[in-house]
Motif scaffolding. Structure first.
Motif, PDB file in Angstrom:
ATOM      1  N   ASP A   4     -12.402   2.291  -9.111  1.00 20.39           N
ATOM      2  CA  ASP A   4     -10.855   2.441  -9.744  1.00 20.39           C
ATOM      3  C   ASP A   4     -10.558   2.104 -11.025  1.00 20.39           C
ATOM      4  OD1 ASP A   4     -10.906  -0.258  -9.428  1.00 20.39           O
ATOM      5  OD2 ASP A   4      -9.281  -0.364  -8.047  1.00 20.39           O
ATOM      6  N   ALA A   5     -11.614   2.208 -11.990  1.00 18.77           N
ATOM      7  CA  ALA A   5     -11.403   1.801 -13.344  1.00 18.77           C
ATOM      8  C   ALA A   5     -11.925   2.742 -14.202  1.00 18.77           C
ATOM      9  CB  ALA A   5     -12.062   0.460 -13.636  1.00 18.77           C
ATOM     10  N   SER A   6     -12.393   3.755 -13.821  1.00 26.51           N
ATOM     11  CA  SER A   6     -13.044   4.961 -14.993  1.00 26.51           C
ATOM     12  C   SER A   6     -11.666   5.887 -15.365  1.00 26.51           C
ATOM     13  CB  SER A   6     -14.149   5.615 -14.070  1.00 26.51           C
ATOM     14  OG  SER A   6     -13.522   6.286 -12.872  1.00 26.51           O
ATOM     15  N   HIS A   7     -11.917   6.279 -16.750  1.00 23.16           N
ATOM     16  CA  HIS A   7     -11.163   7.259 -17.228  1.00 23.16           C
ATOM     17  C   HIS A   7     -11.938   8.465 -18.055  1.00 23.16           C
ATOM     18  CE1 HIS A   7      -7.665   4.590 -16.691  1.00 23.16           C
ATOM     19  NE2 HIS A   7      -8.306   3.474 -17.004  1.00 23.16           N
ATOM     20  N   SER A   8     -13.246   8.511 -17.489  1.00 21.09           N
ATOM     21  CA  SER A   8     -13.936   9.694 -18.295  1.00 21.09           C
ATOM     22  C   SER A   8     -15.220   9.869 -17.117  1.00 21.09           C
ATOM     23  CB  SER A   8     -14.555   9.252 -19.467  1.00 21.09           C
ATOM     24  OG  SER A   8     -15.478   8.340 -19.486  1.00 21.09           O
ATOM     25  N   THR A   9     -15.838  10.998 -17.324  1.00 16.52           N
ATOM     26  CA  THR A   9     -17.034  11.035 -16.410  1.00 16.52           C
ATOM     27  C   THR A   9     -17.990  10.072 -16.910  1.00 16.52           C
ATOM     28  OG1 THR A   9     -16.547  13.593 -16.779  1.00 16.52           O
ATOM     29  CG2 THR A   9     -18.738  13.081 -15.969  1.00 16.52           C
ATOM     30  N   LEU A  10     -18.255   9.719 -18.127  1.00 18.17           N
ATOM     31  CA  LEU A  10     -19.233   8.932 -18.302  1.00 18.17           C
ATOM     32  C   LEU A  10     -18.923   7.589 -17.805  1.00 18.17           C
ATOM     33  CD1 LEU A  10     -19.849   9.269 -22.252  1.00 18.17           C
ATOM     34  CD2 LEU A  10     -21.582   9.762 -20.367  1.00 18.17           C
ATOM     35  N   GLN A  11     -17.765   7.227 -17.705  1.00 20.42           N
ATOM     36  CA  GLN A  11     -17.362   5.712 -17.083  1.00 20.42           C
ATOM     37  C   GLN A  11     -17.575   6.144 -15.648  1.00 20.42           C
ATOM     38  OE1 GLN A  11     -13.398   4.579 -18.497  1.00 20.42           O
ATOM     39  NE2 GLN A  11     -14.232   3.738 -20.107  1.00 20.42           N
ATOM     40  N   ASN A  12     -17.000   7.131 -14.980  1.00 23.78           N
ATOM     41  CA  ASN A  12     -17.253   7.541 -13.556  1.00 23.78           C
ATOM     42  C   ASN A  12     -18.824   6.974 -13.245  1.00 23.78           C
ATOM     43  OD1 ASN A  12     -15.714  10.585 -13.431  1.00 23.78           O
ATOM     44  ND2 ASN A  12     -14.817   8.721 -12.874  1.00 23.78           N
ATOM     45  N   ALA A  13     -19.741   7.583 -13.887  1.00 26.26           N
ATOM     46  CA  ALA A  13     -21.234   7.187 -13.804  1.00 26.26           C
ATOM     47  C   ALA A  13     -21.519   5.861 -13.917  1.00 26.26           C
ATOM     48  CB  ALA A  13     -21.846   7.948 -14.824  1.00 26.26           C
ATOM     49  N   LEU A  14     -21.066   5.164 -15.057  1.00 23.68           N
ATOM     50  CA  LEU A  14     -21.414   3.872 -15.552  1.00 23.68           C
ATOM     51  C   LEU A  14     -20.876   2.722 -14.331  1.00 23.68           C
ATOM     52  CD1 LEU A  14     -22.907   1.884 -17.300  1.00 23.68           C
ATOM     53  CD2 LEU A  14     -20.702   1.728 -18.796  1.00 23.68           C
ATOM     54  N   PHE A  15     -19.599   3.146 -14.035  1.00 18.26           N
ATOM     55  CA  PHE A  15     -18.670   1.920 -13.198  1.00 18.26           C
ATOM     56  C   PHE A  15     -19.083   2.148 -11.694  1.00 18.26           C
ATOM     57  CE2 PHE A  15     -14.953   1.868 -16.329  1.00 18.26           C
ATOM     58  CZ  PHE A  15     -15.769   1.074 -17.276  1.00 18.26           C
ATOM     59  N   THR A  16     -19.751   3.387 -11.312  1.00 17.13           N
ATOM     60  CA  THR A  16     -20.289   3.559 -10.017  1.00 17.13           C
ATOM     61  C   THR A  16     -21.564   2.801  -9.877  1.00 17.13           C
ATOM     62  OG1 THR A  16     -19.249   5.555  -9.843  1.00 17.13           O
ATOM     63  CG2 THR A  16     -21.035   5.400  -8.347  1.00 17.13           C
ATOM     64  N   ALA A  17     -22.242   2.782 -11.012  1.00 14.22           N
ATOM     65  CA  ALA A  17     -23.585   2.296 -11.072  1.00 14.22           C
ATOM     66  C   ALA A  17     -23.382   0.711 -10.894  1.00 14.22           C
ATOM     67  CB  ALA A  17     -24.330   2.550 -12.360  1.00 14.22           C
ATOM     68  N   ARG A  18     -22.286   0.109 -11.615  1.00 17.07           N
ATOM     69  CA  ARG A  18     -22.206  -1.240 -11.504  1.00 17.07           C
ATOM     70  C   ARG A  18     -21.734  -1.631 -10.105  1.00 17.07           C
ATOM     71  NH1 ARG A  18     -18.896  -2.307 -17.130  1.00 17.07           N
ATOM     72  NH2 ARG A  18     -20.606  -1.890 -18.709  1.00 17.07           N
ATOM     73  N   LEU A  19     -20.781  -0.679  -9.551  1.00 18.18           N
ATOM     74  CA  LEU A  19     -20.418  -1.295  -8.037  1.00 18.18           C
ATOM     75  C   LEU A  19     -21.202  -0.949  -7.063  1.00 18.18           C
ATOM     76  CD1 LEU A  19     -17.457  -1.571  -6.694  1.00 18.18           C
ATOM     77  CD2 LEU A  19     -17.332   0.951  -6.507  1.00 18.18           C
ATOM     78  N   ALA A  20     -22.055  -0.108  -7.353  1.00 12.49           N
ATOM     79  CA  ALA A  20     -23.036  -0.111  -6.177  1.00 12.49           C
ATOM     80  C   ALA A  20     -24.759   0.382  -6.894  1.00 12.49           C
ATOM     81  CB  ALA A  20     -22.720   1.360  -5.191  1.00 12.49           C
ATOM     82  N   PRO A  21     -25.165  -0.796  -7.308  1.00 11.55           N
ATOM     83  CA  PRO A  21     -26.472  -0.439  -8.007  1.00 11.55           C
ATOM     84  C   PRO A  21     -27.625   0.038  -7.242  1.00 11.55           C
ATOM     85  CG  PRO A  21     -25.829  -2.753  -7.770  1.00 11.55           C
ATOM     86  CD  PRO A  21     -24.550  -2.241  -7.353  1.00 11.55           C
ATOM     87  N   ASP A  22     -27.578  -0.271  -6.011  1.00 10.33           N
ATOM     88  CA  ASP A  22     -28.445   0.332  -4.947  1.00 10.33           C
ATOM     89  C   ASP A  22     -28.617   1.785  -4.958  1.00 10.33           C
ATOM     90  OD1 ASP A  22     -29.046  -2.389  -4.359  1.00 10.33           O
ATOM     91  OD2 ASP A  22     -28.299  -2.235  -2.578  1.00 10.33           O
ATOM     92  N   LEU A  23     -27.426   2.417  -5.331  1.00 10.47           N
ATOM     93  CA  LEU A  23     -27.430   4.036  -5.185  1.00 10.47           C
ATOM     94  C   LEU A  23     -28.266   4.504  -6.475  1.00 10.47           C
ATOM     95  CD1 LEU A  23     -23.783   4.673  -4.358  1.00 10.47           C
ATOM     96  CD2 LEU A  23     -25.846   4.596  -2.902  1.00 10.47           C
ATOM     97  N   GLN A  24     -28.393   3.755  -7.289  1.00 19.07           N
ATOM     98  CA  GLN A  24     -29.156   4.385  -8.610  1.00 19.07           C
ATOM     99  C   GLN A  24     -30.648   4.984  -8.222  1.00 19.07           C
ATOM    100  OE1 GLN A  24     -28.193   0.820 -11.352  1.00 19.07           O
ATOM    101  NE2 GLN A  24     -27.976   2.621 -12.665  1.00 19.07           N
ATOM    102  N   GLU A  25     -31.196   4.311  -7.241  1.00 17.63           N
ATOM    103  CA  GLU A  25     -32.511   4.692  -6.770  1.00 17.63           C
ATOM    104  C   GLU A  25     -32.411   5.412  -5.594  1.00 17.63           C
ATOM    105  OE1 GLU A  25     -35.082   1.041  -6.746  1.00 17.63           O
ATOM    106  OE2 GLU A  25     -34.962   0.784  -8.668  1.00 17.63           O
ATOM    107  N   ALA A  26     -31.311   5.873  -5.056  1.00 19.73           N
ATOM    108  CA  ALA A  26     -31.325   6.564  -3.953  1.00 19.73           C
ATOM    109  C   ALA A  26     -30.634   8.015  -4.118  1.00 19.73           C
ATOM    110  CB  ALA A  26     -30.048   5.794  -2.901  1.00 19.73           C
ATOM    111  N   PRO A  27     -30.793   8.838  -3.213  1.00 20.44           N
ATOM    112  CA  PRO A  27     -30.288  10.488  -3.469  1.00 20.44           C
ATOM    113  C   PRO A  27     -28.865  10.354  -3.296  1.00 20.44           C
ATOM    114  CG  PRO A  27     -31.363  10.173  -1.304  1.00 20.44           C
ATOM    115  CD  PRO A  27     -31.705   8.676  -1.867  1.00 20.44           C
ATOM    116  N   ILE A  28     -28.021  10.664  -4.302  1.00 29.20           N
ATOM    117  CA  ILE A  28     -26.613  10.788  -4.049  1.00 29.20           C
ATOM    118  C   ILE A  28     -26.072  12.137  -4.457  1.00 29.20           C
ATOM    119  CG2 ILE A  28     -26.235   8.471  -5.154  1.00 29.20           C
ATOM    120  CD1 ILE A  28     -25.351   9.828  -7.743  1.00 29.20           C
TER     121      ILE A  28
END
Length: 211
Positions: free
Chosen positions: A113-137
């Motif tokens: 709930d903190a992002s204000h752009s597509t880049l922040q969507n990506a970066l903040f999702t990575a911080r929130l759920a780092p395990d997803l970075q190596e999983a298929p999304i």
């Protein structure tokens, strides 16, 4: 000096044409996902109204994500979107509320709930759920936004990114015409952010560069 300025203008124009072609390719070459083993479905917000209603695009994306979840494509829904000045709540919170009304359990919802752009969507999702970075999304957004979204999540460190369109039959939405310019903005901001991180700069002020 004049020749150099013309050269820069030519390069800029070529880049915008290239970004426009990337957007067009994302629209025309869209291929629906055919897997059912994604770790998460990540839904990207578009906007909301001051009274708490989601814009047509945000609602379409949210309902598409819910449908994919209900079809068993992934065990988790990630809603991504922060709170603009006129929003009564972060867009991700409003999207999660819609998902709950459709029967999605809290245990299957993750709210970024903190992002204000597509880049922040990506970066903040990575911080929130780092395990997803190596999983298929599975990213859910509109076709005109798909290529830039996939590129943004790749930049943020996600390895296995797939895309589901919220508009498989109606690819042209308001905002499509601005995608080449937004591509250019993303490239500049992402490059600046990456360079700053490489030299040791970090923190909220750097994150704001990606707004």
């Amino acid at each position: 000096m004049t020749r150099a300025l013309w050269r820069l203008a030519e390069i800029g124009l070529l880049l915008l044409v290239g970004f426009g072609l990337a957007t067009l390719a994302g629209i025309l070459l869209y291929d629906p996902p055919d897997r059912s083993d994604y770790a998460a479905i990540v839904v990207l917000s578009h906007g909301a109204f001051p009274d708490g209603r989601l814009t047509d695009q945000t609602e379409a994306r949210t309902r598409a994500g819910i449908a994919l979840y209900e079809a068993g494509r992934a065990p988790m829904l990630v809603m991504s979107g922060g709170q603009a000045d006129t929003d009564p709540a972060p867009k991700a919170v409003l999207m999660a509320e819609l998902a709950r009304t459709e029967g999605v359990a809290d245990t299957a919802l993750l709210v970024e709930d903190a992002s204000h752009s597509t880049l922040q969507n990506a970066l903040f999702t990575a911080r929130l759920a780092p395990d997803l970075q190596e999983a298929p999304i599975l990213l859910v957004t509109h076709r005109y936004h798909g290529a830039r979204s996939v590129a943004s999540f790749w930049w943020a460190g996600f390895d296995d990114i797939h895309f589901a369109a919220a508009d498989p039959q109606d690819p042209v939405w308001p905002g499509t015409q601005w995608e080449p310019i937004k591509w250019a903005g993303n490239v500049v901001r992402a490059a600046g952010y990456s360079v700053a991180r490489a030299v040791g700069v970090d923190g909220p002020q750097l994150d704001a560069v990606l707004n």
